[in-house]
Write a protein that holds these residues in place. Structure first.
Motif, mmCIF file in Angstrom:
data_model
loop_
_atom_site.group_PDB
_atom_site.id
_atom_site.type_symbol
_atom_site.label_atom_id
_atom_site.label_comp_id
_atom_site.label_asym_id
_atom_site.label_seq_id
_atom_site.Cartn_x
_atom_site.Cartn_y
_atom_site.Cartn_z
ATOM 1 N N SER A 1 101.135 59.007 30.228
ATOM 2 C CA SER A 1 100.931 59.707 28.960
ATOM 3 C C SER A 1 99.671 59.182 28.279
ATOM 4 O O SER A 1 99.301 58.019 28.464
ATOM 5 N N PRO A 2 99.004 60.014 27.475
ATOM 6 C CA PRO A 2 97.823 59.524 26.752
ATOM 7 C C PRO A 2 98.174 58.319 25.892
ATOM 8 O O PRO A 2 99.153 58.327 25.157
ATOM 9 N N ALA A 3 97.381 57.273 26.039
ATOM 10 C CA ALA A 3 97.624 56.047 25.285
ATOM 11 C C ALA A 3 96.724 55.950 24.069
ATOM 12 O O ALA A 3 97.061 55.303 23.084
ATOM 13 N N ALA A 4 95.557 56.566 24.161
ATOM 14 C CA ALA A 4 94.570 56.478 23.084
ATOM 15 C C ALA A 4 93.513 57.546 23.337
ATOM 16 O O ALA A 4 93.643 58.358 24.257
ATOM 17 N N CYS A 5 92.480 57.533 22.508
ATOM 18 C CA CYS A 5 91.329 58.420 22.714
ATOM 19 C C CYS A 5 90.065 57.578 22.690
ATOM 20 O O CYS A 5 89.996 56.550 22.001
ATOM 21 N N VAL A 6 89.092 58.009 23.453
ATOM 22 C CA VAL A 6 87.789 57.347 23.465
ATOM 23 C C VAL A 6 86.749 58.303 22.899
ATOM 24 O O VAL A 6 86.701 59.482 23.294
ATOM 25 N N ILE A 7 85.953 57.795 21.985
ATOM 26 C CA ILE A 7 84.842 58.559 21.423
ATOM 27 C C ILE A 7 83.548 57.938 21.941
ATOM 28 O O ILE A 7 83.275 56.750 21.694
ATOM 29 N N ALA A 8 82.797 58.702 22.692
ATOM 30 C CA ALA A 8 81.537 58.212 23.247
ATOM 31 C C ALA A 8 80.552 59.367 23.345
ATOM 32 O O ALA A 8 80.923 60.471 23.750
ATOM 33 N N ASN A 9 79.305 59.110 22.963
ATOM 34 C CA ASN A 9 78.251 60.135 23.005
ATOM 35 C C ASN A 9 78.654 61.406 22.263
ATOM 36 O O ASN A 9 78.365 62.515 22.698
ATOM 37 N N GLY A 10 79.379 61.234 21.160
ATOM 38 C CA GLY A 10 79.759 62.370 20.337
ATOM 39 C C GLY A 10 80.947 63.163 20.834
ATOM 40 O O GLY A 10 81.329 64.158 20.225
ATOM 41 N N GLU A 11 81.578 62.737 21.948
ATOM 42 C CA GLU A 11 82.726 63.448 22.488
ATOM 43 C C GLU A 11 83.984 62.579 22.411
ATOM 44 O O GLU A 11 83.922 61.361 22.586
ATOM 45 N N LYS A 12 85.109 63.245 22.161
ATOM 46 C CA LYS A 12 86.392 62.548 22.063
ATOM 47 C C LYS A 12 87.309 63.057 23.164
ATOM 48 O O LYS A 12 87.489 64.256 23.336
ATOM 49 N N ARG A 13 87.900 62.122 23.922
ATOM 50 C CA ARG A 13 88.806 62.535 24.995
ATOM 51 C C ARG A 13 89.987 61.578 25.079
ATOM 52 O O ARG A 13 89.850 60.373 24.818
ATOM 53 N N PRO A 14 91.169 62.098 25.439
ATOM 54 C CA PRO A 14 92.341 61.230 25.592
ATOM 55 C C PRO A 14 92.236 60.408 26.874
ATOM 56 O O PRO A 14 91.635 60.847 27.859
ATOM 57 N N VAL A 15 92.820 59.213 26.860
ATOM 58 C CA VAL A 15 92.790 58.334 28.029
ATOM 59 C C VAL A 15 94.162 57.722 28.258
ATOM 60 O O VAL A 15 94.948 57.532 27.321
ATOM 61 N N LEU A 16 94.455 57.406 29.522
ATOM 62 C CA LEU A 16 95.676 56.705 29.892
ATOM 63 C C LEU A 16 95.476 55.210 29.688
ATOM 64 O O LEU A 16 94.357 54.716 29.527
ATOM 65 N N LEU A 17 96.586 54.457 29.751
ATOM 66 C CA LEU A 17 96.491 53.007 29.607
ATOM 67 C C LEU A 17 95.573 52.403 30.668
ATOM 68 O O LEU A 17 94.798 51.483 30.400
ATOM 69 N N GLU A 18 95.671 52.918 31.885
ATOM 70 C CA GLU A 18 94.829 52.404 32.962
ATOM 71 C C GLU A 18 93.351 52.607 32.645
ATOM 72 O O GLU A 18 92.509 51.746 32.929
ATOM 73 N N GLU A 19 93.028 53.731 32.024
ATOM 74 C CA GLU A 19 91.641 53.986 31.647
ATOM 75 C C GLU A 19 91.198 53.090 30.495
ATOM 76 O O GLU A 19 90.028 52.697 30.417
ATOM 77 N N VAL A 20 92.131 52.760 29.603
ATOM 78 C CA VAL A 20 91.815 51.814 28.531
ATOM 79 C C VAL A 20 91.485 50.449 29.136
ATOM 80 O O VAL A 20 90.517 49.794 28.745
ATOM 81 N N GLU A 21 92.300 50.032 30.108
ATOM 82 C CA GLU A 21 92.050 48.759 30.787
ATOM 83 C C GLU A 21 90.666 48.761 31.440
ATOM 84 O O GLU A 21 89.906 47.791 31.327
ATOM 85 N N THR A 22 90.350 49.845 32.114
ATOM 86 C CA THR A 22 89.034 49.960 32.770
ATOM 87 C C THR A 22 87.910 49.918 31.751
ATOM 88 O O THR A 22 86.873 49.267 31.961
ATOM 89 N N LEU A 23 88.103 50.606 30.631
ATOM 90 C CA LEU A 23 87.085 50.629 29.577
ATOM 91 C C LEU A 23 86.796 49.227 29.060
ATOM 92 O O LEU A 23 85.632 48.826 28.919
ATOM 93 N N LEU A 24 87.858 48.463 28.798
ATOM 94 C CA LEU A 24 87.673 47.134 28.228
ATOM 95 C C LEU A 24 87.096 46.152 29.243
ATOM 96 O O LEU A 24 86.513 45.135 28.857
ATOM 97 N N ASP A 25 87.263 46.458 30.533
ATOM 98 C CA ASP A 25 86.691 45.601 31.575
ATOM 99 C C ASP A 25 85.286 46.047 31.986
ATOM 100 O O ASP A 25 84.642 45.387 32.793
ATOM 101 N N SER A 26 84.819 47.169 31.437
ATOM 102 C CA SER A 26 83.557 47.750 31.895
ATOM 103 C C SER A 26 82.331 47.030 31.366
ATOM 104 O O SER A 26 81.233 47.183 31.901
ATOM 105 N N GLY A 27 82.505 46.254 30.297
ATOM 106 C CA GLY A 27 81.367 45.525 29.749
ATOM 107 C C GLY A 27 80.591 46.255 28.689
ATOM 108 O O GLY A 27 79.631 45.708 28.134
ATOM 109 N N ILE A 28 80.955 47.505 28.373
ATOM 110 C CA ILE A 28 80.242 48.209 27.308
ATOM 111 C C ILE A 28 80.726 47.705 25.954
ATOM 112 O O ILE A 28 81.754 47.027 25.864
#
Length: 406
Positions: free
Chosen positions: A197-224
């Motif tokens: 299920s969607p865990a959160a949303c990511v706003i980047a480059n003016g766009e907002k999209r829902p993300v799963l927990l796994e994608e949140v984990e990847t985002l926080l490990d990505s270094g951005i």
């Protein structure tokens, strides 16, 4: 143990609560009262269950310390399920020690798991993991083993370790199938739904999209550079800066992050940070002060430069910026996340779990109720709060406990 007590205990183990009650309904000996109490708890009659278990514990003789300890463990489980987080932890730990001392390792392990589940609920992750690491799940019967694996999964989710959580959910499902208790299987399936299920949303480059927990984990490990509105922190691959106690600064950081790589006008920043409808010179002076404070806080990971119309955020060590927000835009999302577990909570339990004052949580609940987002039943000390609908609720990503790197 006589045959009726044995048969009732077996029925309880298989999830046949009515069958267990039929076998001991007319008996008042301590063992029968204890089994009736457990059965009543499984049927949701918590007050009656607590009374029966207390009476059973008192009725057991001085040489029946193990039986009394088992009653206390059952009381602790009722307190946990009914979200009575004020129930004395020391009583559970004393019962746990008694069971271990008398060689009842199965019930001692169950008591240890209950203690871990309570710690998880109030966000004490380090202690939760210490208890879990010292527990041998092979000692537990299938139903308790499923509960143990759900606790492991819950701790992993709080830490954003989705692969660990997924494996724990799989083991929980296997244990629930072995237990052959439909309600337990449903509970495990419902809990595992958080991974899909969607865990959160990511706003980047003016766009907002829902993300799963796994994608949140990847985002926080990505270094951005991530401006995390679930925890009110700003972080990159090197460090994390908490602005949880600086709401104005975080509001400014979030507005700058959402606009990246563009700038944000001064009027927009005034509205976002100060809710100023008509900006005057005093507002603009305050904005300059708060921007200077934000520059100081973020100086190691980002620059904030003035532009002709406002300000712009530029990361120092990375090339991208993203804002992580709840997919439910709600200032009281953490309260809703707790209520979304399907249990009926007291306001005092919510205050303990969220580490806030009872009066603050009461005001929050009243505001949410006025907006139709929560509902209550009962009066006084028996008043409980629930969420009327599950779809779209905030996830446990919002609950207490540090994210990786915290």
């Amino acid at each position: 143990m006589d045959s009726l007590i044995n048969a009732a205990a077996w029925a309880l183990a298989k999830g046949d609560f009515l069958g267990a009650l039929k076998r001991v309904a007319l008996r008042d000996d301590p063992a029968a009262m204890a089994l009736r109490g457990i059965a009543m708890a499984q049927l949701g009659e918590f007050e009656r269950a607590k009374t029966l278990l207390k009476n059973a514990a008192r009725a057991f003789g001085p040489k029946e310390a193990v039986a009394r300890a088992r009653c206390i463990v059952a009381e602790a489980e009722i307190a946990l399920v009914s979200r009575n987080l004020g129930w004395p932890e020391k009583s559970l730990h004393a019962a746990w020690a008694t069971l271990e001392a008398h060689g009842d390792m199965v019930n001692a392990a169950h008591a240890r798991n209950l203690a871990a589940r309570r710690l998880l609920l109030v966000g004490r992750l380090d202690e939760t993991e210490r208890l879990l690491s010292g527990l041998d799940p092979s000692l537990l019967p299938p139903s308790s083993r499923a509960a143990y694996e759900l606790t492991v999964a819950g701790a992993a989710i709080r830490r954003l370790r989705t692969s660990v959580a997924r494996a724990a959910f799989a083991r929980a499902a296997e244990a629930a199938e072995q237990a052959d208790i439909p309600a337990l299987t449903t509970e495990v399936e419902s809990a595992a739904h958080i991974l899909t299920s969607p865990a959160a949303c990511v706003i980047a480059n003016g766009e907002k999209r829902p993300v799963l927990l796994e994608e949140v984990e990847t985002l926080l490990d990505s270094g951005i550079l991530v401006i995390d509105a679930c925890r009110n922190v700003v972080r990159d691959h090197r460090m994390m800066i908490s602005l949880a106690s600086r709401p104005v600064l975080f509001a400014l950081a979030r507005a700058l992050g959402e606009a990246w790589p563009g700038d944000v006008s001064r009027d927009t920043l005034l509205k976002r940070a100060f809710r100023a409808r008509h900006a005057d010179e005093s507002h603009r002076a305050r904005l300059r002060v708060e921007i200077a404070r934000l520059r100081k806080e973020l100086r190691k990971i980002a620059r904030i430069a003035a532009t002709k119309r406002g300000f712009v955020l530029t990361p120092r060590n990375v090339k991208e910026v993203a804002v992580l927000v709840s997919h439910v835009d709600e200032p009281h999302a953490a309260t809703l996340a707790l209520l979304a577990d399907g249990e009926a909570w007291s306001s005092s339990a919510l205050a303990i779990a969220l580490d806030t004052s009872p009066r603050t949580i009461q005001r929050t609940l009243e505001q949410l109720a006025a907006n139709g987002k929560v509902q209550s039943f009962g009066n006084g000390r028996t008043r409980r709060w629930t969420i009327p609908s599950v779809p779209g609720f905030p996830t446990t990503l919002l609950l207490p406990g540090p994210l990786p790197g915290g």
